[in-house]
Design an enzyme around this catalytic site. Structure first.
Site, short mmCIF file in Angstrom:
data_model
loop_
_atom_site.label_atom_id
_atom_site.label_comp_id
_atom_site.label_asym_id
_atom_site.label_seq_id
_atom_site.Cartn_x
_atom_site.Cartn_y
_atom_site.Cartn_z
N LYS A 170 34.10 51.64 -1.11
CA LYS A 170 33.95 52.96 -0.53
C LYS A 170 35.31 53.69 -0.55
O LYS A 170 36.35 53.01 -0.63
CB LYS A 170 33.41 52.86 0.90
N ARG B 56 45.85 45.81 -15.24
CA ARG B 56 46.56 46.47 -16.35
C ARG B 56 47.79 45.67 -16.76
O ARG B 56 48.37 45.90 -17.81
CB ARG B 56 46.93 47.89 -15.95
N ALA C 290 43.82 44.27 -6.44
CA ALA C 290 44.00 45.01 -5.19
C ALA C 290 44.00 44.08 -3.98
O ALA C 290 43.36 43.02 -3.98
CB ALA C 290 42.89 46.06 -5.04
#
Length: 332
Positions: A97, A37, A12
């Site tokens: 978060k 992945r 990410a």
């Protein structure tokens, strides 16, 4: 002192651009592996960032006996499932978060409570400007703290951006409203009683694009904030007491490695002319957060914030979403 060996869950953007570089500079943290992945993507990022191991599945990362802690920056709807899977494998988890899609979902992690450390990644709570602000509140320098006000906004109408996809937890409250809530809880050092919200939704995405809320902490204390994913970028936090007002200039996206300022104003001159600035030393709050978690893993300090803290924040988010639908105050 042996650094904690970390595994990164996914490639990410926040990990690549902020968290991994910061933790690689940490005194207590070492990034030992990254998983995606796509094995090719994991290998690419590992090469670029000097990470020794790359995995093509999350399960392989969880099975690595050398990895002690996991950083989870996956989309919001995957936070609990992947945190639970990592914890079941005996890994400590720092989870981005918002911690979950709702408090009920977050409660699922009680299964592993006490077995590993789990913390929600609000890096701002480790920044010197936040710690100094709370110190001033505690000292009574502001008098009695009555109100915490926050504004946080940016503009994003990209249809494929996860912040605009309701099914994965997009929207202003989840993405940035959670920070405003943490600001109130951090400075009042207590939990609220009830909350009310006015929510405006994007007609195409159906995500909450602008939210204005009041969170009642009792005894005349309240947090009021507005957050928006479709307004000019801006951010401020103010703590207003009976004697003085404190303002954090860049509370949420403080420059990494840069100095920050807070202002204390006794209102002796109009227009903020009497505000006195205090400059805080340069730091990287992501590095400070990673090192604090690693120190807790090593038993050097108590875990600063745990599962109960994360669930408490989710309960407030739940109450605000419920209020947006009911039009009433909702108990937290």
């Amino acid at each position: 002192m042996k650094k904690v060996n970390w595994g990164i869950l996914s490639t990410a953007k926040i990990g690549r651009e902020k968290v991994i570089p910061a933790m690689q500079k940490g005194q207590w943290s070492h990034i030992g592996a990254i998983a995606s992945r796509s094995l090719a993507q994991a290998q690419k990022v590992a090469r670029e960032m000097g990470i020794a191991k790359a995995y093509g599945s999350y399960d392989e990362l969880f099975a690595d006996p050398d990895i002690e802690a996991i950083y989870n920056p996956l989309p919001n709807d995957q936070h609990v499932a992947m945190t639970l899977a990592a914890a079941r494998a005996g890994k400590h988890v720092l989870c981005e978060k918002p911690f979950a899609m709702n408090a009920r979902q977050a409660e699922e992690l009680r299964e592993v409570a006490g077995k590993v450390h789990i913390m929600e990644a609000f890096m701002v709570r480790f920044h010197p400007q936040w710690l100094r602000s709370r110190e001033l509140v505690r000292s009574g320098a502001l008098g009695e703290l009555r109100t915490v006000q926050a504004f946080f906004s940016y503009f994003n109408r990209q249809p494929d951006n996860i912040r605009n996809l309701p099914e994965v937890g997009g929207g202003a409250l989840y993405d940035i409203g959670c920070y405003a809530i943490v600001a109130g809880r951090f400075l009042f050092e207590s939990e609220p009683l009830r909350a009310v919200a006015l929510i405006d939704r994007d007609p195409d995405f159906q995500t909450d694009r602008t939210v204005t809320a009041i969170v009642d902490f009792g005894d005349g204390r309240r947090l009021d904030f507005t957050v928006s994913t479709q307004s000019v970028p801006y951010q401020r936090v103010q703590a207003i007491g009976t004697k003085k007002r404190l303002e954090l200039e860049i509370p949420f996206n403080a420059p990494l490695g840069g100095a920050t300022r807070i202002f204390v104003d006794d209102a002796s001159a109009p227009g903020g002319a009497s505000a006195v600035a205090e400059t805080l030393s340069p730091c990287d709050m992501y590095a400070l957060q990673g090192d604090a978690f690693s120190q807790a893993v090593r038993g050097e300090i108590d875990l600063p914030y745990g599962l109960d803290d994360a669930i408490s924040n989710m309960r407030i988010l739940d109450a605000l979403y419920q209020s947006g639908s009911s039009g009433r105050w909702e108990n937290v």
